[in-house]
Structure formats: structure tokens, C-alpha cells
Write a protein that holds these residues in place. Sequence first.
Motif, PDB file in Angstrom:
ATOM      1  N   GLU A   1       0.838  -1.199   0.000  1.00  0.00           N
ATOM      2  CA  GLU A   1       0.000   0.000   0.000  1.00  0.00           C
ATOM      3  C   GLU A   1       0.875   1.252   0.000  1.00  0.00           C
ATOM      4  OE1 GLU A   1      -4.286  -0.385   1.753  1.00  0.00           O
ATOM      5  OE2 GLU A   1      -2.837  -0.874   3.342  1.00  0.00           O
ATOM      6  N   THR A   2       0.283   2.341  -0.459  1.00  0.00           N
ATOM      7  CA  THR A   2       1.024   3.592  -0.588  1.00  0.00           C
ATOM      8  C   THR A   2       0.509   4.622   0.404  1.00  0.00           C
ATOM      9  OG1 THR A   2      -0.470   4.408  -2.307  1.00  0.00           O
ATOM     10  CG2 THR A   2       1.478   3.171  -3.027  1.00  0.00           C
ATOM     11  N   VAL A   3       1.329   5.672   0.617  1.00  0.00           N
ATOM     12  CA  VAL A   3       0.991   6.745   1.551  1.00  0.00           C
ATOM     13  C   VAL A   3       1.205   8.086   0.862  1.00  0.00           C
ATOM     14  CG1 VAL A   3       1.630   7.887   3.710  1.00  0.00           C
ATOM     15  CG2 VAL A   3       1.560   5.387   3.598  1.00  0.00           C
ATOM     16  N   GLY A   4       0.217   8.946   0.958  1.00  0.00           N
ATOM     17  CA  GLY A   4       0.375  10.330   0.548  1.00  0.00           C
ATOM     18  C   GLY A   4       0.173  10.574  -0.930  1.00  0.00           C
ATOM     19  N   TYR A   5       0.293  11.869  -1.284  1.00  0.00           N
ATOM     20  CA  TYR A   5       0.123  12.287  -2.674  1.00  0.00           C
ATOM     21  C   TYR A   5       1.155  11.613  -3.593  1.00  0.00           C
ATOM     22  CZ  TYR A   5      -2.993  16.101  -1.265  1.00  0.00           C
ATOM     23  OH  TYR A   5      -4.041  16.836  -0.776  1.00  0.00           O
ATOM     24  N   GLY A   6       0.694  11.248  -4.771  1.00  0.00           N
ATOM     25  CA  GLY A   6       1.591  10.757  -5.806  1.00  0.00           C
ATOM     26  C   GLY A   6       2.112   9.350  -5.598  1.00  0.00           C
ATOM     27  N   ASN A   7       1.627   8.640  -4.545  1.00  0.00           N
ATOM     28  CA  ASN A   7       2.093   7.276  -4.272  1.00  0.00           C
ATOM     29  C   ASN A   7       3.623   7.198  -4.204  1.00  0.00           C
ATOM     30  OD1 ASN A   7      -0.584   6.668  -4.466  1.00  0.00           O
ATOM     31  ND2 ASN A   7      -0.432   5.330  -6.241  1.00  0.00           N
ATOM     32  N   SER A   8       4.244   8.227  -3.588  1.00  0.00           N
ATOM     33  CA  SER A   8       5.710   8.287  -3.610  1.00  0.00           C
ATOM     34  C   SER A   8       6.363   7.327  -2.628  1.00  0.00           C
ATOM     35  CB  SER A   8       6.176   9.722  -3.328  1.00  0.00           C
ATOM     36  OG  SER A   8       5.849  10.101  -2.001  1.00  0.00           O
TER      37      SER A   8
END
Length: 258
Positions: free
Chosen positions: A151-158
Motif C-alpha cells: 500500500e502507498t501513503v500520501g500524494y503521488g504514491n511516492s
Amino acid sequence: TDMIHDLHLVPLLNSLDQLTRHLEALPGHAFGVQLDTGMNRLGMEASEWEAVRDLVVGLNPSLVMSHLACADEPDHPMNRQQLAQFCAMTDGLGLKRSLAATGGILLGPEYHFDMTRPGIGLYGGAPYAQAEAVVHLSLPVIQIRDVAEGETVGYGNSWSASAPARIATVAAGYADGLLRALSNNASLWHEGQACPIVGRVSMDMIGVDVTALPQPPETLDILCPYQSVDELADKAGTIGYEILTSLGARYARRYVNQ
């Protein structure tokens, strides 16, 4: 001019125009003079100073000062060049003089003259490496969630989780002076444990990996004994001055006498 008069301020006059205006508008009012010794930012150059020096000396200015361009680099030849120029412009005049801010103070007594101007050194910042830090910044944790592997966190999946993780969201961001360059590149701290920033720093919130902590924290520290303002600045590719001057009005400030 009205403010200088009403508040009994002492202006530092940086040009012939300012000198003329001050003497015409506020005759007898205290003033100082700034000289340019090579920085080419503010101050009278040598030829301008020579033209008015005798007049100014007769008016007994409160201070004559200049500013060093490269004081944070002790071996830079510009330091000696500016010192020599300042002495050439002011020696023998019987006036109070000032040349050194924090970096200049550390260059040694010959740069001190009658007054020094410590700035960043008062806050424990470079180049005064021996100073104790005086700014401690804690950020409130407003939510903690479990994030699954991938899973990703925050804007833009950075940032994506390489394993199951616990992610805290703290209530601060670039609107509070915490630069976007810190994204995925710095840590917050809790009792000596580093907690990496994950994802982009957004306007009001930052994601932080607190998986290593045994208990959910109420706050996380971004300036603390484990991370100085200059160490944080290095992570953002800037200097401690920018970090400290960017800290905004939304923080609750508490002053402690020690």
C-alpha cells in the motif's frame, strides 16, 4: 521618518540619499551608518563614504558597521579582504564599530571591534557548532493506521510499504514551514527512536512510520536533542536559517527560562 522619531529608533543609513533625508528630516536624531566592504548588498561604498566621512564623524554616529559575506567559511580570503577594507574605511575615526555576526565572531577577536551581532548562534545553529540548541519542536499525532505491504501513503504514491507498517499522521506540513524537500528524506523522533517520514510532506499533514515504537505516540519531535536544526536542514538541502525562519505562526510557542 515619523516612526523612527516616535519610537526613538536608531536607523542604519545605507546610502547618500538616506543620509541626506535623515539629516534634513530629523536633525540631531541618533543614527548609524552601514558601509559596503565587498558584499554589494547594502551600505555606502568607499568613494561615497569618503565624500561624507568628515561630516558624519562630526555628527558622532552611534555605530559604523559592515557585514561579512563569507564568514561561515573561515578560510575564505574574502574575510581578510573585508576586514582590511573595513579597517581602511574606519580606523582612527574614534567611532564605535561592528563587523561580525555569528560567523564573524568565530573568526577571532580582530573581527569583534566594539559590538558583535550574534544571530543564528543564539539558536544553536551553524557555524556555532558548540552552541546548545534552544528550539524544540513537537508535532501532534492526529491518527495512526495500519498499512499493508504494497500500500502507498500520501500524494503521488511516492512511498509504498515493503512490509506491514503503522503510519502516524502528524498535524503539520509545508504551511508550517516544514519543507517539501523533507518528503521521504528525514525522520521525526520519539524518545531516541527515529521514525521516517513516508510520502510527501503536504500542506498540513505528514505521514510518519512508527512501526518500531512499542506504544502509539501522542507527539513526534522534528527538532530535538536527536536532530538539530542544521541536521534537518541538510536533509532538505538548505541551511538552518531557512528552517528557523520558515516556522510559521500556527505553532503554539512556549518560552522556558533555564
